[in-house]
Design an enzyme around this catalytic site. Structure first.
Site, PDB file in Angstrom:
ATOM      1  N   GLY A 153     -36.378 -57.845   4.206  1.00 21.14           N
ATOM      2  CA  GLY A 153     -37.791 -57.458   4.290  1.00 21.14           C
ATOM      3  C   GLY A 153     -38.621 -58.337   3.356  1.00 21.14           C
ATOM      4  O   GLY A 153     -38.235 -58.586   2.216  1.00 21.14           O
TER       5      GLY A 153
ATOM      6  N   MET B  71     -31.987 -66.970   2.378  1.00 19.40           N
ATOM      7  CA  MET B  71     -31.057 -68.101   2.473  1.00 19.40           C
ATOM      8  C   MET B  71     -30.450 -68.517   1.131  1.00 19.40           C
ATOM      9  O   MET B  71     -29.588 -69.395   1.109  1.00 19.40           O
ATOM     10  CB  MET B  71     -31.734 -69.284   3.147  1.00 19.40           C
ATOM     11  CG  MET B  71     -32.950 -69.802   2.446  1.00 19.40           C
ATOM     12  SD  MET B  71     -33.688 -71.108   3.446  1.00 19.40           S
ATOM     13  CE  MET B  71     -35.295 -71.226   2.701  1.00 19.40           C
TER      14      MET B  71
ATOM     15  N   ASP C 127     -40.658 -60.043  19.439  1.00 24.06           N
ATOM     16  CA  ASP C 127     -39.389 -60.759  19.638  1.00 24.06           C
ATOM     17  C   ASP C 127     -38.323 -59.745  20.042  1.00 24.06           C
ATOM     18  O   ASP C 127     -37.514 -59.292  19.233  1.00 24.06           O
ATOM     19  CB  ASP C 127     -38.990 -61.515  18.379  1.00 24.06           C
ATOM     20  CG  ASP C 127     -37.915 -62.555  18.679  1.00 24.06           C
ATOM     21  OD1 ASP C 127     -37.451 -62.622  19.838  1.00 24.06           O
ATOM     22  OD2 ASP C 127     -37.548 -63.296  17.757  1.00 24.06           O
TER      23      ASP C 127
ATOM     24  N   CYS D 266     -34.524 -59.626  19.018  1.00 24.27           N
ATOM     25  CA  CYS D 266     -34.211 -60.507  17.906  1.00 24.27           C
ATOM     26  C   CYS D 266     -32.996 -59.846  17.262  1.00 24.27           C
ATOM     27  O   CYS D 266     -32.969 -58.625  17.098  1.00 24.27           O
ATOM     28  CB  CYS D 266     -35.383 -60.553  16.928  1.00 24.27           C
ATOM     29  SG  CYS D 266     -35.071 -61.640  15.542  1.00 24.27           S
TER      30      CYS D 266
ATOM     31  N   ASN E 169     -38.279 -67.107  10.758  1.00 24.53           N
ATOM     32  CA  ASN E 169     -37.130 -66.587   9.994  1.00 24.53           C
ATOM     33  C   ASN E 169     -35.811 -66.718  10.753  1.00 24.53           C
ATOM     34  O   ASN E 169     -34.808 -66.145  10.339  1.00 24.53           O
ATOM     35  CB  ASN E 169     -37.386 -65.133   9.563  1.00 24.53           C
ATOM     36  CG  ASN E 169     -37.512 -64.189  10.746  1.00 24.53           C
ATOM     37  OD1 ASN E 169     -37.456 -64.624  11.901  1.00 24.53           O
ATOM     38  ND2 ASN E 169     -37.683 -62.913  10.476  1.00 24.53           N
TER      39      ASN E 169
ATOM     40  N   HIS F  81     -32.191 -53.720   8.581  1.00 21.55           N
ATOM     41  CA  HIS F  81     -31.888 -54.959   9.322  1.00 21.55           C
ATOM     42  C   HIS F  81     -31.966 -56.215   8.472  1.00 21.55           C
ATOM     43  O   HIS F  81     -31.678 -57.298   8.955  1.00 21.55           O
ATOM     44  CB  HIS F  81     -32.800 -55.093  10.536  1.00 21.55           C
ATOM     45  CG  HIS F  81     -34.115 -55.765  10.246  1.00 21.55           C
ATOM     46  ND1 HIS F  81     -34.970 -55.350   9.258  1.00 21.55           N
ATOM     47  CD2 HIS F  81     -34.719 -56.833  10.830  1.00 21.55           C
ATOM     48  CE1 HIS F  81     -36.043 -56.118   9.253  1.00 21.55           C
ATOM     49  NE2 HIS F  81     -35.920 -57.025  10.188  1.00 21.55           N
ATOM     50  N   GLY F  82     -32.382 -56.097   7.232  1.00 18.44           N
ATOM     51  CA  GLY F  82     -32.484 -57.311   6.423  1.00 18.44           C
ATOM     52  C   GLY F  82     -33.165 -57.011   5.114  1.00 18.44           C
ATOM     53  O   GLY F  82     -33.312 -55.853   4.718  1.00 18.44           O
TER      54      GLY F  82
ATOM     55  N   HIS G   8     -31.852 -56.225  16.664  1.00 12.88           N
ATOM     56  CA  HIS G   8     -32.696 -55.666  15.598  1.00 12.88           C
ATOM     57  C   HIS G   8     -34.017 -55.114  16.130  1.00 12.88           C
ATOM     58  O   HIS G   8     -34.714 -54.404  15.415  1.00 12.88           O
ATOM     59  CB  HIS G   8     -33.014 -56.745  14.553  1.00 12.88           C
ATOM     60  CG  HIS G   8     -31.870 -57.088  13.657  1.00 12.88           C
ATOM     61  ND1 HIS G   8     -31.834 -58.227  12.898  1.00 12.88           N
ATOM     62  CD2 HIS G   8     -30.721 -56.434  13.396  1.00 12.88           C
ATOM     63  CE1 HIS G   8     -30.718 -58.256  12.204  1.00 12.88           C
ATOM     64  NE2 HIS G   8     -30.026 -57.184  12.494  1.00 12.88           N
TER      65      HIS G   8
END
Lengths: 481, 166
Positions: free
Chosen positions: A407, A381, A95, A98, A203, A404-405, A329
């Site tokens: 995980g 979320m 992706d 993304c 996601n 980036h997040g 990302h």
């Protein structure tokens, strides 16, 4: 990869010494708990594998949200000398670009509390989401799509879907240079033709949020963020076009590995010299996918604004929707970094990692240049997302990169097992979060427990001085594909 | 030329394939008595993961043709072809019949030379008003990709693993 092979450098950094064919050491950012999670999967071996690649600079880096990926780990950063190094589709992922886009409003979140369900329903109706979602705008002709691949977000702005200010607040102005539509296959065109302005599945999400904590008031003010404010985050990428480009070039790179006699510890690291025809062609096609993703998020921003105006029955001026920032990302970019005291032209691969350029860099939009680039880090979320800022320390230690997040910590099937017999949407509703999804399976797979604690991940990079926290964003409403 | 076929049935799902643990993506193990049957089962497994097949009828036919140096390459190429038609036409198959040209009957997986695979699919294009699509598969990866002939109590069987990026 055993625990004894890791050497602790400081509270937040671990080193994997260069052994065997590794050209550089590995360097992992994590605290004690996160490093234990990293040891449980194969991602440390992937950090070591990346360190074998020709022309790698400094070290093979891993962010605290690292997990096992295709060839390169997700949460991996690797910079290669443009002269001697390689570019690898596995270092970017399927992706391509993304990424995340954060929108601010002039509204307080409590002003829309009674309208929240209606707003989320409107977003769910107006922004196409779900498996193979399409049809946000009329199917593009080949010529229009070629223009979009070159112009990126600017293509959408030219057609009235946004403003020049949006482009200023998008990484690379929303268009990576060097995009060549001729480097993109017919199959990629076919997959991308009717997916501009769609969220997709997995996601990817839209999230209404409230700024519930400010850590750095000076940076928050520069970014136009304040406590109690209503914001909206978009997370998606280049859809089928990007997936196909990655797939196409994995075949090209497998051949290039043979042609250029590149020795690899893992065939998924297939790559080509940056200066080779194959390397240049991949970068040109990848730029097309990156630009598609920026156009996609720009179109989604337009659809979001229309949905909010309809649901809240207010004027654009009263809503005050504006772009805070848009970051990639998954990308490989040609950048200049200081290595051993001299500027070096590098191709920086960020796979599940975010650019985090420090103050003063010309790549950072003028309104933010004094404080550093906004860094957008989505969480799960049910918990929170973060806005952080890039630093000089990031420029010195991570080629201007950060996490980036959250995980994943549970596989999708483990998450579905845990979700069995539960109503995830009702659980989130009880916590004050309205969720809409095309399918219950996605909600189960993406449940909050499936992810690492995002606050812990972000705190590592804050503690290391790479990307200090600016504000925390708490979810109010979520649209999933 | 060897032939095999597969037809979707919820009751027979566990005989065709199962999901294996993977931290982020979708890893499937597929089984069959022979290589054509394995490829046909893999197609049905792909569609079973992508959509709720209970609502699909065999209203349309689609033929896929791929080559592969090894059975694993042929499997990946075949599934990538199916993914392309799923993404661009929303085609979902519920019946698959596969022919394989190339290997001598009974050859081991590693002995098989270039293979020519033709799959005849029956199904229909997904209609958002009647059908439910469940998982967006981005790509069929090379990671953990394998096709092997295994010895069983009753003789031999074929087993494949394939990882889908989702």
């Amino acid at each position: 990869m055993g625990a004894t092979e890791l050497r602790r450098l400081d509270d937040w950094t671990w080193e994997l010494p260069a052994t065997g064919g590794m050209r550089v050491p590995g360097r992992i950012f994590a605290d004690d708990q996160l490093i234990d999670m990293v040891r449980e999967d194969q991602s440390l071996a992937q950090v070591a594998n990346v360190a074998h690649l020709p022309g790698i600079l400094c070290c093979s880096l891993a962010m605290p949200d690292i997990h096992f990926g295709y060839g390169f780990p997700i949460g991996g950063v690797a910079a290669f000398s443009v002269e001697e190094g390689v570019v690898s589709p596995g270092g970017v992922g399927y992706d391509i670009n993304c990424g995340c886009r954060l929108l601010a409003t002039d509204l307080r979140a409590d002003e829309v509390k009674s309208d929240l369900k209606r707003v989320v329903d409107q977003l769910f109706r107006d922004v196409p989401s779900g498996v193979g979602s399409s049809g946000a705008i009329a199917k593009l002709s080949r010529k229009e799509l070629e223009q979009l691949l070159v112009e990126g977000a600017g293509w959408a702005v030219k057609r009235g879907y946004g403003t020049a200010a949006d482009l200023e607040r998008t990484e690379d102005g929303g268009a990576l240079p060097g995009a060549d539509p001729d480097a993109v296959s017919e199959r990629a065109y076919a997959r991308g033709q009717d997916q501009v302005g769609t969220l997709g599945s997995g996601n990817h999400f839209l999230e209404l949020q409230v700024v519930d904590r400010v850590f750095d008031s000076q940076a928050a003010e520069a970014f136009g963020l304040w406590e109690g404010q209503l914001t909206l985050m978009v997370h998606c990428g280049s859809r089928g076009l990007g997936y196909q480009i990655c797939d196409d070039y994995l075949v090209v790179m497998a051949e290039a590995v043979r042609r250029y006699h590149i020795e690899l510890p893992d065939r998924q690291l297939a790559c080509a010299p940056i200066s080779s025809p194959e390397g240049r062609s991949y970068l040109a096609a990848m730029a097309c996918a990156a630009n598609y993703a920026w156009a996609n998020r720009q179109m989604i921003m337009h659809l979001v604004e229309q949905a909010l105006l309809r649901a809240l029955r207010m004027s654009p001026k009263a809503l005050g929707l504006r772009l805070v920032y848009d970051v990639a990302h998954n990308i490989a970019k040609l950048e200049t970094h200081e290595v051993d005291g001299r500027p070096v032209a590098a191709c920086v691969h960020r796979k599940g990692a975010t650019r985090a350029f420090g103050p003063g860099r010309t790549e950072v939009p003028a309104p933010y240049r004094e404080v550093g680039q906004p860094v957008l880090i989505p969480g799960d979320m049910g918990t929170a997302s973060f806005v952080c800022k890039g630093t000089d320390e990031a420029m010195r230690r991570t080629f201007g990169s950060t996490c980036h997040g959250a995980g994943r910590v549970l596989s999708r099937s483990q998450a579905l097992k845990r979700a069995r017999g539960r109503a995830i949407d009702r659980e989130l509703a009880a916590a004050g979060i309205v969720v809409r999804s095309q399918g219950p399976k996605t909600l189960g797979e993406e449940m909050p427990e499936a992810y690492k604690d995002v606050e812990r991940v972000v705190s590592v990079m804050d503690g290391a001085g790479i990307s200090p926290k600016v504000v925390r964003l708490r979810p109010l409403g979520v649209v999933k594909g | 030329m060897a032939q095999g076929s597969s037809r979707w049935s919820a009751a027979l799902r566990s005989e065709v394939y199962r999901e294996l643990e993977h931290p982020a993506d979708l890893l499937l193990e597929i089984r069959a008595q022979d290589l054509p049957g394995l490829l046909a089962n893999a197609l049905i497994a792909f569609y079973d993961q992508s959509a709720d097949l209970a609502g699909f009828e065999p209203r349309r036919e689609l033929t896929l043709e791929v080559h592969g140096d090894q059975p694993a390459d042929a499997l990946r190429n075949l599934l990538s072809e199916a993914l392309y038609h799923f993404d661009t036409e929303r085609f979902v198959g519920t019946e698959a019949s596969v022919t394989v040209e190339g290997p001598a009957p009974g050859a081991l997986a590693e002995e098989l030379g270039p293979l020519r695979v033709r799959a005849f699919l029956r199904g229909e294009n997904a209609d958002p008003h009647r059908h439910v699509l469940t998982t967006e598969i981005k790509a069929v990866t090379y990671h953990l990709l394998s096709v092997e002939k295994v010895v069983t109590d009753g003789g031999s069987a074929w087993r494949a693993t394939v990882l889908f990026d989702i």
